[in-house]
Design a protein around this motif. Sequence first.
Motif, PDB file in Angstrom:
ATOM      1  N   ARG A   1       0.826  -1.215   0.000  1.00 33.68           N
ATOM      2  CA  ARG A   1       0.000   0.000   0.000  1.00 33.68           C
ATOM      3  C   ARG A   1       0.859   1.264   0.000  1.00 33.68           C
ATOM      4  O   ARG A   1       0.372   2.351  -0.341  1.00 33.68           O
TER       5      ARG A   1
ATOM      6  N   ASP B   1       3.342   2.050  -1.925  1.00 32.40           N
ATOM      7  CA  ASP B   1       3.571   2.603  -3.257  1.00 32.40           C
ATOM      8  C   ASP B   1       2.485   3.610  -3.627  1.00 32.40           C
ATOM      9  O   ASP B   1       2.738   4.568  -4.358  1.00 32.40           O
ATOM     10  N   ARG B   2       1.289   3.368  -3.133  1.00 37.08           N
ATOM     11  CA  ARG B   2       0.170   4.279  -3.429  1.00 37.08           C
ATOM     12  C   ARG B   2       0.175   5.506  -2.543  1.00 37.08           C
ATOM     13  O   ARG B   2      -0.097   6.621  -3.006  1.00 37.08           O
ATOM     14  N   TYR B   3       0.504   5.333  -1.265  1.00 35.02           N
ATOM     15  CA  TYR B   3       0.304   6.411  -0.295  1.00 35.02           C
ATOM     16  C   TYR B   3       1.593   7.126   0.140  1.00 35.02           C
ATOM     17  O   TYR B   3       1.541   8.289   0.537  1.00 35.02           O
TER      18      TYR B   3
ATOM     19  N   ARG C   1       0.541  12.927  -0.130  1.00 36.61           N
ATOM     20  CA  ARG C   1       1.185  11.657   0.205  1.00 36.61           C
ATOM     21  C   ARG C   1       1.430  11.598   1.714  1.00 36.61           C
ATOM     22  O   ARG C   1       1.482  12.632   2.391  1.00 36.61           O
TER      23      ARG C   1
END
Length: 243
Positions: free
Chosen positions: A30, A32-34, A171
């Motif tokens: 997760r 990589d997304r956040y 982010r």
Amino acid sequence: MTTIAPPAMPAYTEEDHLVWATLCARQVPRLDRYACRLFREGFRKLNLDLQRLPDPVQVSERLAAMTGWTLCDAQNEYLNPTEWFEHIAERRFPVTNYIRRMDELDFTPLPDLFHEYIGHLAFFTDQRFADIAQAFGPLYFAGDERQRLEIARLWWYSIEFGLIREDGELRAFGAGLLSSIGELDHAFAPDTPRVPFDIRRVANTPGAAYSMHETYFILEDLEHVAAILRDYAAMEGLPPVQI
């Protein structure tokens, strides 16, 4: 600088390693997304084994070679702010050697190493971040009781639970978000308040150690953290922060 050894690696059980691997399998994809770019780059450099619990001595040596920081033993306790910033001022990051039980995957009442190794340490592979983080220590000890509380909150809402703007989107920057499945989701939920980082508002906002935060504060970039320290010192008549 006083040298303090990192905690020795205990004789972990296979269940302990399984807890670590399970937590990593749930959270790391997760990120990589956040997670912000600084974290993602640092996490690759940190090169943790996601199947086996980390050896603090090896990780400490790796960080020392990259940025001059080492790990020290947090004695499996929540350190008070003065103890915490004593270590930060000396470029030591306190870590535990405790890992939660399998029935505590979502929440552990004790500090455990997943937060430290997954949430924090990737950032300390970057020299600029490492230098900015260290600057919190001397500033804290230059302050009076009120100012020390406020400086601890500046750390809390930036290094622990901050958000950051990057490539036109938000982010996760804070380690407390990056290492918590529940809080990461909460921080990015559509109805969760997210506001620009305001020094005075943050200084007057208590942290939430045992519950989700009501509001998250947004940093513009890494240099914004350095500017916060310089601006707070100037506002409060403290010695200038040279970073």
